[in-house]
Scaffold this motif. Structure first.
Motif, PDB file in Angstrom:
ATOM      1  N   SER A 186      -0.066  -1.075 -22.018  1.00  0.00           N
ATOM      2  CA  SER A 186      -1.400  -0.895 -21.456  1.00  0.00           C
ATOM      3  C   SER A 186      -1.610   0.573 -21.053  1.00  0.00           C
ATOM      4  O   SER A 186      -2.643   1.173 -21.359  1.00  0.00           O
ATOM      5  N   TYR A 229     -11.890  -2.381 -27.123  1.00  0.00           N
ATOM      6  CA  TYR A 229     -11.869  -1.516 -25.939  1.00  0.00           C
ATOM      7  C   TYR A 229     -13.253  -1.394 -25.295  1.00  0.00           C
ATOM      8  O   TYR A 229     -14.253  -1.237 -25.977  1.00  0.00           O
ATOM      9  N   SER A 270     -11.157  -1.634 -20.117  1.00  0.00           N
ATOM     10  CA  SER A 270     -10.392  -2.828 -20.491  1.00  0.00           C
ATOM     11  C   SER A 270     -10.146  -2.835 -21.991  1.00  0.00           C
ATOM     12  O   SER A 270     -10.859  -2.183 -22.753  1.00  0.00           O
ATOM     13  N   ARG A 325      -6.507  -9.795 -21.515  1.00  0.00           N
ATOM     14  CA  ARG A 325      -7.361  -8.678 -21.114  1.00  0.00           C
ATOM     15  C   ARG A 325      -6.526  -7.691 -20.304  1.00  0.00           C
ATOM     16  O   ARG A 325      -6.026  -8.037 -19.229  1.00  0.00           O
ATOM     17  N   LEU A 370      -6.389  -4.349 -18.094  1.00  0.00           N
ATOM     18  CA  LEU A 370      -7.391  -3.663 -17.272  1.00  0.00           C
ATOM     19  C   LEU A 370      -6.805  -2.448 -16.577  1.00  0.00           C
ATOM     20  O   LEU A 370      -5.680  -2.501 -16.068  1.00  0.00           O
ATOM     21  N   TYR A 396      -8.248  -0.163 -13.532  1.00  0.00           N
ATOM     22  CA  TYR A 396      -9.280   0.177 -12.553  1.00  0.00           C
ATOM     23  C   TYR A 396      -9.037   1.629 -12.159  1.00  0.00           C
ATOM     24  O   TYR A 396      -7.900   2.016 -11.897  1.00  0.00           O
ATOM     25  N   GLN A 453     -15.383  -4.292  -9.867  1.00  0.00           N
ATOM     26  CA  GLN A 453     -15.596  -5.501 -10.683  1.00  0.00           C
ATOM     27  C   GLN A 453     -16.419  -6.489  -9.863  1.00  0.00           C
ATOM     28  O   GLN A 453     -16.111  -6.772  -8.713  1.00  0.00           O
ATOM     29  N   TYR A 470      -3.570  -1.171 -12.417  1.00  0.00           N
ATOM     30  CA  TYR A 470      -3.458  -1.852 -13.710  1.00  0.00           C
ATOM     31  C   TYR A 470      -3.266  -3.343 -13.459  1.00  0.00           C
ATOM     32  O   TYR A 470      -2.539  -3.732 -12.535  1.00  0.00           O
ATOM     33  N   ASP A 476     -19.138  -8.588 -19.912  1.00  0.00           N
ATOM     34  CA  ASP A 476     -17.746  -9.010 -19.749  1.00  0.00           C
ATOM     35  C   ASP A 476     -17.593  -9.993 -18.609  1.00  0.00           C
ATOM     36  O   ASP A 476     -16.868 -10.964 -18.708  1.00  0.00           O
TER      37      ASP A 476
END
Ligand SMILES: O=C(O)CCC(=O)C(=O)O
Ligand SMILES: [Fe+2]
Length: 357
Positions: A72, A99, A118, A192, A194, A196, A207, A290, A346
């Motif tokens: 990731s 992406y 993401s 997924r 992620l 942030y 989110q 993450y 999303d």
């Protein structure tokens, strides 16, 4: 303490922490009745629980989690022009691959946009269950072993959870939860990844509050940030208070698991799909974070209606409003694509309630 204090320095008052039950996957697999009861209770009362994966038999799964976290970081470190080659809105129809840059979607009524990047990967593509296009960069191709191990490990954990809940609810053969998510059949599950972004604004909301629209979600992270709204705090009416949010602290060797809208619909609301979001601890800055979420969804042909069980409340329905899971996902997309400014695709895809009114 300054707003940018490291998260390890933050001492959260215990009343602000989500008091989630811990369910041992090993005990569930060994057929423990008390663990089975505890799982049912958690799904009815909270819609969230911590899944204990510390038994040695799950070490390979936890190693895959670590490898995918490393992947990731590599993926999000790709230059922007490479990442945009795999733009989720260009390479997939229903946002099941690709992406998404930070800031693409609106997360609040005041027009603020999201604070995370993401990368979504389809289970069907990873496990080669369909011939749908699955374009991906070399870092994904060279990590297929860990990605497939992770997806298979979590699908098998989900099988145990589904089957335990089906038994607890005395669901008849053919209507057990695991019949709608068979291990070797295609289903629109997504992994997924992620990232942030750090944000000095203590009021940022990277989110939006949402529920997951599928059946079951597994989340891994090494940092706090996930917040849940306890069941019974006016979730459906939107009448909850900011102070109602509770923090979920990540625990090594554990996943946070939550029930999605589909299981709630199939149990007529007995199992709860609870609102959650990611944000900073009140009064502190948002740190870089993450996480990864494996969002499971029933197979497309699954009818979204209450199952036959002596424990599931019945409703009178003329059948007109029953849709398949596949139709439901498509309907949500269609409604949103036609809705200028709806933005927040999303979250809508992963959540049915509590999003932009
Ligand atoms: O990042 C997290 O901890 C939660 C992610 C989430 O809720 C989602 O992807 O639906
Ligand atoms: Fe979620």
């Amino acid at each position: 303490m300054s707003p940018s204090a490291s998260y390890s320095e933050i001492n959260l008052p215990s009343e602000k922490l989500a008091d989630l039950r811990t369910i041992s996957l090993h005990k569930l697999q060994a057929g423990s009745i008390s663990e089975q009861d505890l799982l049912l209770q958690a799904c009815i009362e909270d819609g969230f629980f911590c899944l204990d994966l510390t038994h040695p038999r799950f070490s390979p799964l936890l190693s895959d989690v670590d490898a995918v976290f490393k992947l990731s970081k590599d993926l999000f470190n790709y230059p922007t022009d490479i990442k945009t080659l795999f733009d989720v809105d260009k390479v997939s129809d229903l946002k099941t691959n690709g992406y998404k840059p930070k800031g693409r979607n609106v997360v609040a009524k005041d027009g603020k946009s999201d604070g995370f990047e993401s990368w979504v990967l389809p289970r069907n593509g990873l496990l080669q269950l369909t011939n749908d296009p699955f374009s991906h960069p070399p870092a994904i191709a060279s990590n297929l072993h860990s990605l497939c191990g992770l997806v298979q490990g979590l699908s098998s954990a989900a099988y145990t959870i589904f089957s335990s809940l089906s038994t607890s609810l005395a669901l008849p053969a053919g209507q057990r939860f695991e019949d709608f998510q068979r291990l070797s059949c295609p289903a629109p599950d997504i992994l997924r990844l992620l990232k942030y972004h750090a944000d000095a604004n203590t009021n940022c909301l990277p989110q939006t509050p949402h529920t997951d629209m599928g059946s079951l979600t597994f989340v891994f992270s090494t940092r706090p940030g996930l917040q849940v709204l306890p069941v019974g705090t006016g979730q459906d009416l939107g009448s909850y208070d900011e102070s109602d949010w509770r923090y979920v602290l990540p625990r090594p060797g554990h996943a946070v698991v939550n029930i999605g809208d589909c299981l709630s619909i199939m149990t007529n609301g007995l199992l709860k799909s609870a609102l959650h979001r990611v944000g900073p601890v009140a009064g502190y800055a948002m740190p870089e974070r993450y996480s990864m979420a494996y969002l499971m969804r029933p197979e497309d042909q699954t009818m979204l209606r209450a199952l036959d069980s002596p424990f599931i409340p019945r409703t009178v329905s003329n059948g007109d409003d029953v849709v398949t899971s596949g139709e439901w996902i498509r309907k949500k997309f269609k409604a949103l694509r036609g809705q200028k400014d709806a933005g927040n695709f999303d979250q809508i895809l992963t959540g049915g309630r509590g999003v932009l009114a």
